[in-house]
Design a protein around this motif. Structure first.
Motif, PDB file in Angstrom:
ATOM      1  N   VAL A 162       0.813  -1.152  -0.021  1.00 18.54           N
ATOM      2  CA  VAL A 162      -0.149   0.172  -0.043  1.00 18.54           C
ATOM      3  C   VAL A 162       0.807   1.267  -0.086  1.00 18.54           C
ATOM      4  N   THR A 163       0.382   2.297  -0.625  1.00 15.67           N
ATOM      5  CA  THR A 163       1.004   3.709  -0.653  1.00 15.67           C
ATOM      6  C   THR A 163       0.085   4.545   0.268  1.00 15.67           C
ATOM      7  N   VAL A 164       0.854   5.116   1.112  1.00 13.62           N
ATOM      8  CA  VAL A 164       0.155   5.874   2.242  1.00 13.62           C
ATOM      9  C   VAL A 164       0.488   7.297   1.941  1.00 13.62           C
ATOM     10  N   GLN A 165      -0.463   8.211   1.802  1.00 15.55           N
ATOM     11  CA  GLN A 165       0.019   9.472   1.680  1.00 15.55           C
ATOM     12  C   GLN A 165      -1.116  10.503   2.507  1.00 15.55           C
ATOM     13  N   SER A 166      -0.604  11.199   3.107  1.00 17.06           N
ATOM     14  CA  SER A 166      -1.462  12.216   4.054  1.00 17.06           C
ATOM     15  C   SER A 166      -0.862  13.563   3.862  1.00 17.06           C
TER      16      SER A 166
ATOM     17  N   TRP B 179      -2.460   2.605  12.811  1.00 10.71           N
ATOM     18  CA  TRP B 179      -3.769   2.203  12.365  1.00 10.71           C
ATOM     19  C   TRP B 179      -3.855   0.967  11.351  1.00 10.71           C
ATOM     20  N   ILE B 180      -2.758   1.266  10.348  1.00 13.29           N
ATOM     21  CA  ILE B 180      -2.339   0.373   9.297  1.00 13.29           C
ATOM     22  C   ILE B 180      -2.104  -0.842   9.991  1.00 13.29           C
ATOM     23  N   ALA B 181      -1.270  -0.963  10.993  1.00 19.58           N
ATOM     24  CA  ALA B 181      -0.391  -2.060  11.488  1.00 19.58           C
ATOM     25  C   ALA B 181      -1.499  -2.958  12.355  1.00 19.58           C
TER      26      ALA B 181
ATOM     27  N   GLU C 196       1.211  -5.376   5.113  1.00 15.74           N
ATOM     28  CA  GLU C 196       2.382  -5.720   5.940  1.00 15.74           C
ATOM     29  C   GLU C 196       3.604  -4.787   5.453  1.00 15.74           C
ATOM     30  N   ARG C 197       3.435  -4.347   4.381  1.00 14.50           N
ATOM     31  CA  ARG C 197       4.408  -3.734   3.829  1.00 14.50           C
ATOM     32  C   ARG C 197       4.035  -2.290   3.344  1.00 14.50           C
ATOM     33  N   PRO C 198       3.737  -1.418   4.218  1.00 19.90           N
ATOM     34  CA  PRO C 198       3.168  -0.171   3.646  1.00 19.90           C
ATOM     35  C   PRO C 198       4.468   0.810   3.279  1.00 19.90           C
TER      36      PRO C 198
END
Length: 152
Positions: free
Chosen positions: A113-117, A137-139, A145-147
């Motif tokens: 997953v790609t996480v942007q904020s 939160w993702i964890a 498992e691999r953000p």
């Protein structure tokens, strides 16, 4: 999870994250005016935020409310279809839009997953706390498992 599925079949995505400094809910058309005001007031700040290195977003000249609405509808459709999850970041006191979180498939095989904020420039003190809260939160609540936290 199959190699081409973003989330496992039957996975119910979380629809909120609440802290004392912000709360997240799925981004949708109902946020259009406040979302538009939030990011257009902070274009330079967002472009300087880790995770926005290509310079394509936000557009330096902004966009119309109608185009923003179409973008919000696309994000809402992605959420319903499980192909991406976008959350608006709201002030817990007055409910105003103060930022956004995007969870989308990574273009790299290294990540799930790609996480942007981002947050508005006048809430810059929340940049790191938001990114860290989302990472936790993702964890705990998401299947990845691999953000890729995009430099955070």
């Amino acid at each position: 999870m199959t190699s081409d599925a973003f989330v496992p079949a039957g996975f119910t995505p979380p629809t909120s994250l609440v802290t004392d400094r912000f709360r997240l809910e799925p981004l949708g058309p109902q946020h259009n005016v406040a979302d538009h005001a939030a990011w257009t007031s902070s274009i330079e700040h967002i472009r300087a935020t880790p995770g926005y290195p290509d310079g394509n977003w936000p557009p330096p000249s902004g966009m119309s409310l109608e185009k923003n609405l179409a973008d919000l509808r696309r994000h809402a459709d992605d959420f319903v279809n499980g192909t991406g999850f976008t959350f608006t970041v709201l002030d817990p006191g007055d409910g105003d839009v103060i930022g956004c979180v995007y969870l989308y498939p990574s273009a790299s095989a290294e990540y799930d997953v790609t996480v942007q904020s981002w947050v508005r420039a006048d809430r810059a003190d929340l940049d790191v706390p938001l990114a860290d809260a989302v990472a936790d939160w993702i964890a705990t609540d998401w299947p990845w498992e691999r953000p890729d936290r995009c430099g955070r």
